[in-house]
Design a protein around this motif. Sequence first.
Motif, PDB file in Angstrom:
ATOM      1  N   ASN A   1       0.869  -1.163   0.000  1.00  0.00           N
ATOM      2  CA  ASN A   1       0.000   0.000   0.000  1.00  0.00           C
ATOM      3  C   ASN A   1       0.921   1.232   0.000  1.00  0.00           C
ATOM      4  O   ASN A   1       1.573   1.514   1.010  1.00  0.00           O
ATOM      5  CB  ASN A   1      -0.895  -0.014   1.238  1.00  0.00           C
TER       6      ASN A   1
ATOM      7  N   ASP B   1       0.457   4.431   0.206  1.00  0.00           N
ATOM      8  CA  ASP B   1       0.162   5.471   1.193  1.00  0.00           C
ATOM      9  C   ASP B   1       0.698   5.085   2.573  1.00  0.00           C
ATOM     10  O   ASP B   1       1.294   5.901   3.269  1.00  0.00           O
ATOM     11  CB  ASP B   1      -1.347   5.731   1.273  1.00  0.00           C
ATOM     12  N   VAL B   2       0.486   3.842   2.956  1.00  0.00           N
ATOM     13  CA  VAL B   2       0.972   3.365   4.253  1.00  0.00           C
ATOM     14  C   VAL B   2       2.506   3.359   4.265  1.00  0.00           C
ATOM     15  O   VAL B   2       3.135   3.777   5.251  1.00  0.00           O
ATOM     16  CB  VAL B   2       0.408   1.957   4.571  1.00  0.00           C
TER      17      VAL B   2
ATOM     18  N   ALA C   1       4.566   5.259   2.476  1.00  0.00           N
ATOM     19  CA  ALA C   1       5.054   6.640   2.534  1.00  0.00           C
ATOM     20  C   ALA C   1       4.945   7.199   3.951  1.00  0.00           C
ATOM     21  O   ALA C   1       5.864   7.890   4.428  1.00  0.00           O
ATOM     22  CB  ALA C   1       4.276   7.512   1.558  1.00  0.00           C
ATOM     23  N   GLN C   2       3.865   6.893   4.633  1.00  0.00           N
ATOM     24  CA  GLN C   2       3.690   7.380   6.001  1.00  0.00           C
ATOM     25  C   GLN C   2       4.733   6.775   6.936  1.00  0.00           C
ATOM     26  O   GLN C   2       5.301   7.457   7.782  1.00  0.00           O
ATOM     27  CB  GLN C   2       2.270   7.076   6.502  1.00  0.00           C
TER      28      GLN C   2
END
Length: 110
Positions: free
Chosen positions: A90, A92-93, A95-96
Amino acid sequence: MTVNNVNNGNQKPQLENQRLNQQQAQNQTAAQSTAKQAQAAAAPRQDSVSLTQSAQQLSQVQKKSTDAPVNQEKVDKLKKAIQNGEYRVNPDVLAQKISTLEAQIFGIKD
């Protein structure tokens, strides 16, 4: 009345004394220079290393990671999923998590 040759040629010894003094001074300077060079060669050199704060923090993180327990069962499961093409990332996960890790390493607050 003009007086010539007052010292009757006694200036020669004075000049010789001046030359002798100059030679002695040069010899002393050369001897001191040689002694300093010998001391510098005999003295052991001391090297030093200094790490930036970021490098020190990275070193601490690496030490912690080697000391951390490894769940070998989970590692094997992930390896199998990657090999079979079943593992999905994922973005987004990911990158976070990267952002959070960088903040921890460099001491930045979100």
